[in-house]
Design an enzyme around this catalytic site. Structure first.
Site, PDB file in Angstrom:
ATOM      1  N   LYS A 241     -14.292   1.849  14.990  1.00 28.42           N
ATOM      2  CA  LYS A 241     -12.988   1.172  15.067  1.00 28.42           C
ATOM      3  C   LYS A 241     -12.460   1.185  16.501  1.00 28.42           C
ATOM      4  O   LYS A 241     -11.858   0.223  16.968  1.00 28.42           O
ATOM      5  CB  LYS A 241     -12.014   1.877  14.116  1.00 28.42           C
ATOM      6  CG  LYS A 241     -11.001   0.983  13.486  1.00 28.42           C
ATOM      7  CD  LYS A 241     -10.377   1.604  12.248  1.00 28.42           C
ATOM      8  CE  LYS A 241     -11.115   1.186  10.979  1.00 28.42           C
ATOM      9  NZ  LYS A 241     -10.483   1.659   9.761  1.00 28.42           N
TER      10      LYS A 241
ATOM     11  N   ASN B 204       0.849  -1.198   0.000  1.00 26.29           N
ATOM     12  CA  ASN B 204       0.000   0.000   0.000  1.00 26.29           C
ATOM     13  C   ASN B 204       0.884   1.247   0.000  1.00 26.29           C
ATOM     14  O   ASN B 204       2.099   1.151   0.050  1.00 26.29           O
ATOM     15  CB  ASN B 204      -0.980  -0.018   1.179  1.00 26.29           C
ATOM     16  CG  ASN B 204      -0.262  -0.051   2.516  1.00 26.29           C
ATOM     17  OD1 ASN B 204       0.452   0.878   2.861  1.00 26.29           O
ATOM     18  ND2 ASN B 204      -0.430  -1.155   3.259  1.00 26.29           N
TER      19      ASN B 204
ATOM     20  N   LYS C 129     -11.780  -2.391  18.179  1.00 25.22           N
ATOM     21  CA  LYS C 129     -10.396  -2.798  18.455  1.00 25.22           C
ATOM     22  C   LYS C 129      -9.998  -2.577  19.905  1.00 25.22           C
ATOM     23  O   LYS C 129      -8.867  -2.844  20.290  1.00 25.22           O
ATOM     24  CB  LYS C 129      -9.443  -2.039  17.528  1.00 25.22           C
ATOM     25  CG  LYS C 129      -9.773  -2.228  16.042  1.00 25.22           C
ATOM     26  CD  LYS C 129      -8.573  -2.018  15.155  1.00 25.22           C
ATOM     27  CE  LYS C 129      -8.949  -2.226  13.692  1.00 25.22           C
ATOM     28  NZ  LYS C 129      -7.810  -2.529  12.864  1.00 25.22           N
TER      29      LYS C 129
ATOM     30  N   LYS D 235       8.591 -18.087  -9.003  1.00 26.87           N
ATOM     31  CA  LYS D 235       7.887 -17.032  -9.733  1.00 26.87           C
ATOM     32  C   LYS D 235       6.711 -17.613 -10.546  1.00 26.87           C
ATOM     33  O   LYS D 235       6.895 -18.588 -11.281  1.00 26.87           O
ATOM     34  CB  LYS D 235       8.865 -16.324 -10.666  1.00 26.87           C
ATOM     35  CG  LYS D 235       8.264 -15.127 -11.350  1.00 26.87           C
ATOM     36  CD  LYS D 235       9.254 -14.460 -12.286  1.00 26.87           C
ATOM     37  CE  LYS D 235       8.511 -13.404 -13.089  1.00 26.87           C
ATOM     38  NZ  LYS D 235       9.303 -12.914 -14.187  1.00 26.87           N
TER      39      LYS D 235
ATOM     40  N   ALA E 104       1.101   1.846  11.621  1.00 25.68           N
ATOM     41  CA  ALA E 104       1.330   1.094  10.375  1.00 25.68           C
ATOM     42  C   ALA E 104       0.033   0.841   9.607  1.00 25.68           C
ATOM     43  O   ALA E 104      -1.025   0.639  10.185  1.00 25.68           O
ATOM     44  CB  ALA E 104       1.994  -0.246  10.706  1.00 25.68           C
TER      45      ALA E 104
ATOM     46  N   PRO F  79      -3.593 -11.285  11.018  1.00 24.03           N
ATOM     47  CA  PRO F  79      -3.958 -10.987  12.412  1.00 24.03           C
ATOM     48  C   PRO F  79      -4.099  -9.477  12.589  1.00 24.03           C
ATOM     49  O   PRO F  79      -3.372  -8.714  11.957  1.00 24.03           O
ATOM     50  CB  PRO F  79      -2.749 -11.508  13.212  1.00 24.03           C
ATOM     51  CG  PRO F  79      -1.629 -11.612  12.231  1.00 24.03           C
ATOM     52  CD  PRO F  79      -2.257 -11.868  10.887  1.00 24.03           C
TER      53      PRO F  79
END
Ligand code: CTP
Length: 435
Positions: free
Chosen positions: A378, A251, A382, A328, A315, A345
């Protein structure tokens, strides 16, 4: 630009005040982004700054001196050979009469000329003749920005003490995608405010400036000490999930915000363990860094670092991984391969619910809509104490500025537009208050 809330963080609350009454010499280069300079002039005037506009010959192809002058409420200078200018105020005096010189947009050509000390028009002559701090806000085609010649010039300018903002990433006027877009006006305002602060105060309040990818200055020998004796854990950057030995899912996270937080924590005296995904940033002074690649590596490194007093999960962890092929994957007659995704996880959730739960658990939420509602959900899901929420539809990835909200059980606080270093300084102050 307004910033709400706590004034103890200094830089953020001081932002409008620091601009008020200052003189900004604004050099408008030639590029499609020049029209945004008009918006910048409006914001600067609103914040109480005086603007002395300088329009390059190519800049005048994109905006008119008439509109620039009208918004600045000041005479626009265009030529080195304007004898009246030379009589009333020579270029030397003009370049030194400002508190800050801002080049917006800074084109590849203008930066190349400034980097090599040329003085062949009014703008380049002013830049060469000045001892005033200079802030450049580049905008150009992605290939031009990434070209080694431009990168060499940017490095030279930064080495010479010029602040060069990294351009934003996104769709470009020329139809390409990538870094090269002019930073958003609130981010430019934040950088202007930061550059107007006296150097001493800037170092003290911002500590590790991420406005430039230079080796950060060493923290003050004494440190500020509010977090002395505390152990802080920070995760930062993206994770890469291998598809095969040559490909991965990743990302756009640059790691800048997490690294700025780690730097600010260390400057406040904390022992800092920074668990970093694949990013090319220098390790902030006084920080112990552990480099990882995948989400599972990051989860294991976090687990090994516990117990800590505070965990800040910045992160952008990949939500899914792929069953990695040992060799590959080759194109075959059967068409493109299907990727089977497995959920990774949730590191933040397991730390917040684990036996070794830190006293303070802070997560980040990158959202593209319904910011506060998503972040509040969230927070509960969490079991974090705070969520720092930001809207990533505005080009936050890789940028030096951020506009965040602190969401907790007490509600949501808008921290306004600020540099990532300012967000870090403010967050660390809040952590010190809470612990
Ligand atoms: N996070 C984590 N482990 C994961 C996914 C996310 O620790 N596997 C942490 C991030 O570091 C961040 C927070 O959770 O602090 C929110 O991440 P975000 O990607 O916004 O949330 P998701 O849980 O992935 O939810 P969604 O993508 O559905 O919004």
């Amino acid at each position: 630009m307004t910033n709400g809330g706590d004034s103890r963080s200094g830089v953020v609350a001081a932002t409008p005040a620091v601009v008020q009454g200052k003189t900004i010499l604004l050099i408008v280069g030639g590029g499609i982004a020049a029209f945004k300079a008009l918006e910048l002039v409006r914001e600067l005037r609103r914040a109480g700054a005086r603007v002395t506009p300088v329009l390059t010959e190519n800049g005048a192809r994109f905006v008119t001196a008439l509109s620039l002058g009208a918004l600045a409420e000041a005479r626009v200078r265009t030529s080195l050979w304007d004898l009246e200018d030379e009589a009333s105020m020579g270029h030397i005096q003009l370049s030194r009469s400002a508190d800050l010189i801002v080049v917006c947009p800074a084109t590849a050509d203008l930066m190349a000329r400034a980097a090599t000390g040329q003085a062949n028009d009014l703008a380049s002559t002013l830049l060469l003749a000045t001892d005033t701090p200079v802030l450049m806000v580049p905008a150009m085609n992605v290939r031009m920005w990434l070209h080694p010649a431009t990168q060499r010039n940017v490095a030279q300018l930064r080495g010479d003490g010029v602040t060069v903002l990294d351009p934003d990433e996104g769709d470009m006027a020329c139809g390409e995608f990538g870094p090269g877009r002019l930073s958003a006006v609130p981010a430019i305002m934040a950088a202007i405010a930061e550059n107007l602060l006296p150097a001493r105060l800037r170092e003290e309040l911002v500590g590790f400036s991420v406005a430039q990818d230079r080796t950060p200055p060493a923290p003050p020998a004494s440190g500020r000490g509010e977090l002395k004796g505390r152990h802080a854990l920070v995760t930062a950057g993206p994770t890469h999930e291998a598809i095969d030995p040559v490909r991965y899912i990743g990302n756009h996270s640059s790691g800048k915000q997490g690294f700025a937080i780690a730097a600010a924590l260390a400057a406040a005296g904390a022992r800092v363990t920074l668990i970093a995904g694949p990013v090319a940033l220098p390790t902030p002074p006084g920080v112990t860094r552990i480099d990882v690649t995948s989400a599972r590596d990051m989860a294991a490194a976090v687990d090994a670092a516990l117990p800590v007093d505070v965990a800040i999960m910045v992160a952008a962890v990949a939500d899914w991984r792929v069953e990695t092929a040992g060799s590959k994957i080759k194109k075959g007659s059967g068409g493109p391969p299907a990727l089977h995704l497995t959920e990774n996880p949730d590191i933040l959730a397991s730390v917040a619910s684990g036996a070794n739960r830190p006293r303070l658990v802070i997560g980040f939420a990158a959202e593209t809509g319904n910011l506060i509602a998503q972040a509040t959900a969230k927070l509960a899901r969490k079991r974090a104490d705070w969520i720092i929420a930001n809207d990533v539809s505005q080009g936050v990835f890789g940028a030096d500025a951020n506009h965040v909200h602190l969401v907790s059980a007490a509600g949501a606080e808008d921290w306004g537009a600020a540099s990532k270093a300012e967000v870090a300084a403010r967050l660390v102050q809040r952590i010190a208050d809470a612990l």
